[in-house]
Scaffold this active site. Structure first.
Site, PDB file in Angstrom:
ATOM      1  N   CYS A  94      44.372  74.732  62.574  1.00  0.00           N
ATOM      2  CA  CYS A  94      45.588  75.022  61.791  1.00  0.00           C
ATOM      3  C   CYS A  94      46.793  75.153  62.707  1.00  0.00           C
ATOM      4  O   CYS A  94      47.920  74.875  62.295  1.00  0.00           O
ATOM      5  CB  CYS A  94      45.459  76.346  61.046  1.00  0.00           C
ATOM      6  SG  CYS A  94      44.095  76.415  59.905  1.00  0.00           S
TER       7      CYS A  94
ATOM      8  N   GLU B 163      50.730  69.668  51.600  1.00  0.00           N
ATOM      9  CA  GLU B 163      50.423  70.672  52.630  1.00  0.00           C
ATOM     10  C   GLU B 163      50.273  70.029  54.001  1.00  0.00           C
ATOM     11  O   GLU B 163      49.747  70.639  54.937  1.00  0.00           O
ATOM     12  CB  GLU B 163      49.154  71.436  52.236  1.00  0.00           C
ATOM     13  CG  GLU B 163      49.283  72.213  50.930  1.00  0.00           C
ATOM     14  CD  GLU B 163      49.966  73.581  51.081  1.00  0.00           C
ATOM     15  OE1 GLU B 163      49.651  74.298  52.037  1.00  0.00           O
ATOM     16  OE2 GLU B 163      50.822  73.911  50.233  1.00  0.00           O
TER      17      GLU B 163
ATOM     18  N   HIS C 150      42.478  74.474  52.157  1.00  0.00           N
ATOM     19  CA  HIS C 150      42.875  73.187  52.751  1.00  0.00           C
ATOM     20  C   HIS C 150      41.606  72.433  53.150  1.00  0.00           C
ATOM     21  O   HIS C 150      40.582  73.047  53.464  1.00  0.00           O
ATOM     22  CB  HIS C 150      43.698  73.398  54.044  1.00  0.00           C
ATOM     23  CG  HIS C 150      45.089  73.900  53.822  1.00  0.00           C
ATOM     24  ND1 HIS C 150      45.647  74.870  54.613  1.00  0.00           N
ATOM     25  CD2 HIS C 150      46.040  73.535  52.923  1.00  0.00           C
ATOM     26  CE1 HIS C 150      46.898  75.110  54.205  1.00  0.00           C
ATOM     27  NE2 HIS C 150      47.149  74.307  53.186  1.00  0.00           N
TER      28      HIS C 150
END
Ligand code: SUG
Length: 448
Positions: A373, A174, A249
């Site tokens: 993000c 990721e 995450h």
């Protein structure tokens, strides 16, 4: 050689929408099917970029990926012209139409893992695009991220681009959402922390409700490919119980910058041991006795549920020209008593953090994407900064051009039904065609 941290932010796409595509991401689930506001979303993201520019921090723009990805619908057996494709997919498999229309490339922290040339053995800056294989809509990003990053960082004298890791469960990756670089200052070698959610082997601990997306094997591959070693890299596992409460995450529960690591006490498995290892590696890497500040927030002060709602750890930590640090936090932290109290405590504690600013990024937050993000951090020497594509670096002129572009091309509202409108495809193609010119990236998009 002077190094600085460039923030490369994903520009929100004209098809920003809420489709509830990411299991384990609670905001995505909660906003599923609501109407999104693409124009407002893109302007909110641009304001954040502008704020960094005003603070004197290098800021660049990552262009959105081309959507809808109609080739995916063709691969999955749909056929016909644009209108027929969209129409059949909308009737037979609306979730596939939503996946090919996702604007998720805006979360640039997931686009790649980046290693600073001061850290790699070959002294080059390394990029590996994340394969994002756990979600169909995100798995579509990997090859295009690779291509876009190669256009922006094209000079092979300085920049190395690896292909995405194999799209197999062993290598769920990721990207930088699970990567933290600690360093005494940007000119000094750094310590790479890579966080994973699972090990692909029997009996390994995993969350029970929601998917863990990043594997230990992926972190090992990145360490090898990016020419890091045991002296300057560590991998740690996310706490499975926290993933089950919405920490999909690591950057939802920890953030680090220079010599400050801010994390929740329920971020990692065997956290005390990992913090000990970090401290020991730090001391070996930074012989000039620069202290490492580790701020561990207790569940008493902020429980994991409120951590996920406020996105406190998804703030950006930024170094100001004075050398002090600023926390650029989502507005939700100002509105939530527990998160605000934690920030107030951090500001008066003995660490480099002295200021906070709150930003309204609610359009992105509603899909689980906070300030951190939206950006990919790229530590660059002055020479590397000069060698990258200059057209994406934010300047007052580019800021204004993008503002006008967004106001002209974006819809005010986009709901699930609007994805059935074939006119939306032309609108997006027109908008991105103009963007290629604004960013001086001719031929970036392959309009078909
Ligand atoms: O992968 N949301 C993204 C949010 C990514 C946040 N990034 C970081 N934490 N670095 C995700 O879950 C939701 C799309 C939708 O539901 O329409 C989405 O993809």
């Amino acid at each position: 050689m002077r190094y600085q941290e460039l923030n490369l932010d994903g520009l929100v796409s004209p098809c920003h929408n809420y489709a509830g595509l990411s299991p384990g991401n609670l905001a995505s689930k909660d906003h599923r099917g609501q109407a999104a506001a693409p124009k407002h979303a893109a302007l909110q993201g641009l304001e954040k970029m502008w704020r960094l520019h005003q603070l004197g921090i290098p800021q660049a723009v990552m262009p959105p990926q081309l959507r809808p990805r109609l080739e995916m619908l063709r691969t999955l057996g749909f056929s016909g012209n644009h209108t027929q494709l969209i129409d059949t997919a909308a009737r037979q498999a609306p979730e596939l139409l939503a996946a090919c229309y996702s604007a998720s490339s805006m979360w640039a922290a997931n686009s790649a893992t980046v290693t600073c040339s001061a850290d790699s053995n070959d002294h080059k800056l390394h990029f590996t695009p994340a394969n994002l294989l756990f979600n169909l809509h995100r798995s579509l990003e990997a090859q295009e991220s690779n291509r876009i990053l190669k256009r922006i960082f094209g000079n092979s004298e300085f920049f190395v681009h690896h292909p995405p890791l194999p799209a197999s469960i062993e290598f769920g990756d990721e990207g930088a959402a699970n990567h933290t670089r600690l360093c005494a200052d940007h000119n000094q070698p750094g310590l790479t922390l890579l966080t994973y959610g699972y090990q692909q082997q029997p009996d390994s601990l995993k969350p029970s409700l929601f998917p863990a997306r990043h594997s230990l094997q992926a972190t090992e591959a990145i360490i090898r490919a990016h020419q890091l070693g045991p002296h300057n890299s560590l991998s740690m596992q996310q706490l499975p119980a926290s993933i089950d409460r919405g920490v999909f995450h690591n950057d939802v529960i920890a953030v680090g910058h220079r010599n400050l690591l801010l994390l929740h006490e329920e971020a990692w498995l065997n956290q005390a041991h990992s913090l000990d290892q970090i401290q020991r590696c730090w001391e070996r890497l930074t012989p000039d006795n620069t202290p490492l500040y580790i701020e561990q927030v207790s569940r008493r002060d902020l429980n994991v549920e409120d951590t996920v709602k406020s996105y406190l750890f998804n703030s950006q930590l930024l170094t100001l020209s004075s050398g002090e640090m600023l926390l650029l936090a989502p507005l939700e932290c100002q509105e939530q008593d527990a998160a605000r109290a934690v920030i107030e405590k951090l500001l008066v504690s003995y660490n480099p953090l002295t200021q906070v600013e709150f930003m309204d990024l609610r359009q992105s937050m509603n899909n689980g994407g906070g300030p951190a993000c939206l950006r990919l951090r790229v530590p660059l020497s002055d020479t590397e900064l000069a060698a990258m594509h200059q057209g994406v670096l934010l300047t007052p002129a580019l800021y204004q051009a993008l503002q006008q572009w967004i106001n002209h091309h974006y819809r005010d509202q986009l709901g699930p039904e609007d994805l059935r409108d074939p006119a939306l495809i032309d609108e997006i193609h027109n908008a991105l065609g103009v963007l290629e010119q604004i960013l001086d990236l001719p031929g970036l998009y392959n309009f078909v």
